[in-house]
Design an enzyme around this catalytic site. Structure first.
Site, PDB file in Angstrom:
ATOM      1  N   SER A 182       0.834  -1.190   0.000  1.00 46.34           N
ATOM      2  CA  SER A 182       0.000   0.000   0.000  1.00 46.34           C
ATOM      3  C   SER A 182       0.878   1.253   0.000  1.00 46.34           C
ATOM      4  O   SER A 182       1.628   1.466  -0.954  1.00 46.34           O
ATOM      5  CB  SER A 182      -0.964  -0.017   1.190  1.00 46.34           C
ATOM      6  N   ASP A 212     -13.444 -20.186 -15.039  1.00 41.85           N
ATOM      7  CA  ASP A 212     -12.120 -20.824 -15.110  1.00 41.85           C
ATOM      8  C   ASP A 212     -12.200 -22.338 -14.977  1.00 41.85           C
ATOM      9  O   ASP A 212     -11.173 -23.015 -14.907  1.00 41.85           O
ATOM     10  CB  ASP A 212     -11.196 -20.254 -14.036  1.00 41.85           C
ATOM     11  N   ASP A 252     -14.867 -22.167  -6.834  1.00 44.89           N
ATOM     12  CA  ASP A 252     -14.115 -21.983  -5.589  1.00 44.89           C
ATOM     13  C   ASP A 252     -14.380 -20.627  -4.935  1.00 44.89           C
ATOM     14  O   ASP A 252     -13.660 -20.207  -4.034  1.00 44.89           O
ATOM     15  CB  ASP A 252     -12.615 -22.149  -5.840  1.00 44.89           C
ATOM     16  N   ASP A 254      -8.863  -6.076  -4.732  1.00 47.39           N
ATOM     17  CA  ASP A 254      -8.470  -4.880  -3.981  1.00 47.39           C
ATOM     18  C   ASP A 254      -9.533  -3.807  -4.194  1.00 47.39           C
ATOM     19  O   ASP A 254      -9.800  -3.391  -5.317  1.00 47.39           O
ATOM     20  CB  ASP A 254      -7.110  -4.392  -4.482  1.00 47.39           C
ATOM     21  N   HIS A 311      -7.200  -5.872  -0.379  1.00 42.62           N
ATOM     22  CA  HIS A 311      -6.057  -4.980  -0.261  1.00 42.62           C
ATOM     23  C   HIS A 311      -5.015  -5.523   0.711  1.00 42.62           C
ATOM     24  O   HIS A 311      -5.290  -5.722   1.898  1.00 42.62           O
ATOM     25  CB  HIS A 311      -6.528  -3.602   0.203  1.00 42.62           C
TER      26      HIS A 311
END
Length: 521
Positions: A191, A261, A265, A414, A453
Site C-alpha cells: 500500500s 475458469d 471456488d 483490492d 487490499h
C-alpha cells in the site's frame, strides 16, 4: 546542537560470548545523510526483547529478540522538521542483508511492528516516521501549517525524501556495526509501503537490490480522489445501500463468473472476462437483517458506476473502478446520521486528502461533493500534487541499469487501490523499457484473484505464501519468478499458483486443491 547519547549493556553481550563488533553499541557515530543534518543518535542493547501483537499490522507477537536498537533524529535545512529513523541490528545471527520497511495510510513507517519480524529473520532493518508521526488515519497534525497553508516539506518527507534518508541511515549503521556493508539491500512494503518502494525504484534506483511492492499506492494524485467517486454517486442518487445489499451485489458477481475458469471456488479468476450487470437484479427481493429489501434501480446504479469508475463530462474514463466481485464496503461505505437516516461514510484516505490538500479546510464537508465539484477536485489534485506524490514515473531505466529487481503484487479484489491503475503503470513501463520481455528481465507483476487490499479485509482468494522469499531468490540466485505459490483463504487451505502478468492460472484437471492442477496461460 549535535550530540551523541548511547547506552549499552556490554557486560551482557560479553557474557554470551559475542564478538566485539557484534556487542558494542557504544561507538556508533552519526551517519552522513546528504541533504539532512543528524541531530542525535542513541543506541541501546536489548536482550530477550518482545514486540507485542498489534492486529492487523502485526497479527502475533515477536519474541526473544537480541538487538542493538538505534534511533537517529535528523532534520532538513529550512524545513523545521524532525524525522525519526529507527534501525535494529541483530546481536546474533545477522544474515548479511539489510531490509527497509514501508508504512500504511498516512504513516511512512510502523517502526517496531515491521522491525520485529524483519530482525527475527536475521536482517538488519530500518523504519521511519518521516517526521509526520505514526497516525496512519489522520493528517491533522502535519498537513497544514498554522496559517492554513500546505506544509510542503512535510508532504515531501512523506512522499519520498524519508525513503532516501532511511535507507542511507540504515545501510551506514549496518556497515558500522558489523564492519562490512550488507551484501544485499531490500525494500518491503504494501500500500503506502508499496508506493514508497516504487519511489525508491524511480528516484533512488541505487539504494536497493530488490524491491517488493505490494498493492502500491502509485498514481496517488488520481486514485485517491477516485476513491471518493462512489460517495459522490450515492449523494447524487440519494441512495445509500446497506452493507448487506453491497454484499449481495458482490456475491452475485462471484456466482455469475466463478466457474469461468472451470472450477467453483468462490473466486473470479480473471475479472476481465466477467461481464456482470448489476441492473439485472432490479426488483428482486433479498433478505437483509431479517427484512425483505427490494433492489432498486438507484442501488444498481451506485454499484454500476462504482465498478465502471469516474467519467469526465464527455464520458471518457478519468480513472479505474473496482473489479466485479470485489468487496464494496470500504469505498461504498454508509452510516446513519443523528436522525437515523442513511448517509455516506467515506474512506479516511480520500476524505482526509480532499479536506486538507484540496479544500485546505479540515471542516470541509466531503458529503456535499457533486459531479461538477468532483471533476474540479480530481483536476486540482493532479495539477497541484502529482509531481510530489504521484509515484508513477514509468522510466525505470536507472533501476534496471543498477541491476535492481522489482516484484510487484496485488489482489484482484483490492477495493482501495484499483488494479486497473496498476496494469496501466505496467503497460507504460513496457512501452519505455522495450516491451514485455525486456521489462520482465527486472520487473514482474503478479495479481492474486479474490484477494483484497494487501491480503486483508474480506480476502477469499489464494494469498501469496512468501513473495519476499521469491524476490530474494530472484536477486541472489537468479531464479526468475514465473509463479508465486499461494494458499486459498478458506477451510480447504487449497494450494494455488499466481502467475506473472499477463498470464492467469488455468485449471487443467485433477485435484482442485493441488497447485499442480493449474497452469499459467
Amino acid at each position: 546542537m549535535n550530540f551523541l547519547l548511547v547506552t549499552s549493556l556490554v557486560s551482557t553481550a560479553l557474557a554470551v560470548g559475542l564478538t566485539p563488533h557484534e556487542s558494542d553499541c557504544l561507538h556508533l557515530s552519526a551517519p552522513q545523510v546528504p541533504g539532512a543534518k543528524v541531530l542525535s543518535i542513541s543506541a541501546t542493547e536489548r536482550w530477550n526483547y518482545s514486540v507485542p501483537a498489534t492486529p492487523p499490522f502485526l497479527p502475533s507477537s515477536v519474541q526473544d529478540l537480541n538487538i542493538c536498537d538505534v534511533t537517529v533524529i535528523l532534520a532538513h535545512a529550512g524545513a523545521q522538521d524532525q524525522v525519526t529513523v529507527k534501525v535494529w541490528l541483530p546481536l546474533q545471527d545477522w544474515n548479511g542483508r539489510f531490509q527497509a520497511n514501508g508504512g500504511s495510510g498516512f504513516a511512512a513507517g510502523e517502526l517496531d511492528l515491521t522491525l520485529g519480524p524483519t530482525v527475527k529473520n536475521g536482517y538488519s532493518s530500518a523504519s521511519t516516521d518521516a517526521g509526520v508521526g505514526l497516525n496512519a488515519t489522520s493528517l491533522d497534525s502535519w498537513a497544514l501549517k498554522a496559517d492554513g497553508s500546505v506544509d510542503f516539506d512535510a508532504l515531501i518527507n512523506f512522499s519520498h525524501r524519508s525513503v532516501h534518508d532511511m535507507a542511507i541511515v540504515g545501510k551506514e549503521l549496518t556497515a558500522q556495526f558489523y564492519g562490512e556493508k550488507p551484501t544485499y539491500s531490500y525494500w518491503n512494503g504494501c500500500s503506502t509501503g508499496g508506493r514508497q518502494g516504487m519511489i525508491a525504484a524511480q528516484k533512488y534506483p541505487e539504494l536497493f537490490d530488490g524491491i517488493l511492492a505490494g498493492a502500491p499506492a502509485i498514481n496517488w494524485a488520481k486514485y485517491v480522489v477516485a476513491e471518493q467517486w462512489p460517495q459522490v454517486v450515492m449523494t447524487q442518487e440519494q441512495t445509500f445501500p446497506s452493507t448487506c445489499e453491497l454484499k449481495f451485489f458482490s456475491d452475485a458477481a462471484v456466482t455469475e463468473c466463478d466457474q469461468l475458469d472451470g472450477i467453483k471456488d468462490g473466486v473470479i479468476n480473471d475479472p476481465r472476462k466477467c461481464h456482470y450487470d448489476p441492473f439485472q437484479f432490479v426488483g428482486q427481493q433479498i433478505q437483509c437483517d431479517g427484512q425483505n429489501i427490494t433492489i432498486t434501480n438507484s442501488s444498481a446504479t451506485v454499484v454500476h458506476k462504482t465498478l465502471r469508475g469516474p467519467l469526465d463530462p464527455s464520458g471518457r474514463p478519468l480513472w479505474y473502478g473496482i473489479n466485479a466481485g470485489a468487496p464494496l464496503d470500504s469505498l461504498v461505505n454508509t452510516t446513519t446520521d443523528i436522525n437515523g437516516r442513511p448517509t455516506g461514510n467515506p474512506f479516511f484516505v480520500n476524505n482526509q486528502w480532499i479536506k486538507y490538500y484540496l479544500a485546505r479546510n479540515p471542516g470541509y464537508d466531503t458529503g456535499n461533493i457533486n459531479y461538477a465539484t468532483f471533476l474540479d477536485l480530481f483536476s486540482k489534485s493532479y495539477i497541484d500534487y502529482d509531481d510530489i506524490i504521484g509515484s508513477d514515473n514509468a522510466d525505470l531505466s536507472s533501476f534496471r541499469h543498477h541491476g535492481g529487481k522489482l516484484l510487484m503484487w496485488q489482489g484482484l479484489s483490492d477495493q482501495l487501490i484499483f488494479p486497473g491503475g496498476t496494469i496501466d503503470y505496467r503497460i507504460r513501463v513496457e512501452r519505455l523499457m522495450g516491451g514485455p520481455e525486456r521489462t520482465n528481465d527486472f520487473f514482474r507483476l503478479f495479481f492474486a484473484p479474490g484477494v483484497d487490499h494487501c491480503a486483508a479485509g474480506t480476502t477469499i482468494g489464494a494469498t501469496p505464501d512468501d513473495p519476499f522469499k521469491t524476490l530474494v531468490d530472484w536477486v541472489e540466485h537468479g531464479i526468475v519468478p514465473k509463479v508465486i505459490s499461494a494458499t486459498l483463504n478458506d477451510e480447504t487451505r487449497a494450494r494455488r499458483i499466481i502467475c506473472a502478468y499477463p498470464q492467469v492460472a488455468k485449471y487443467i484437471g485433477g485435484d482442485v486443491n493441488s497447485a499442480s492442477s493449474f497452469r499459467c496461460v
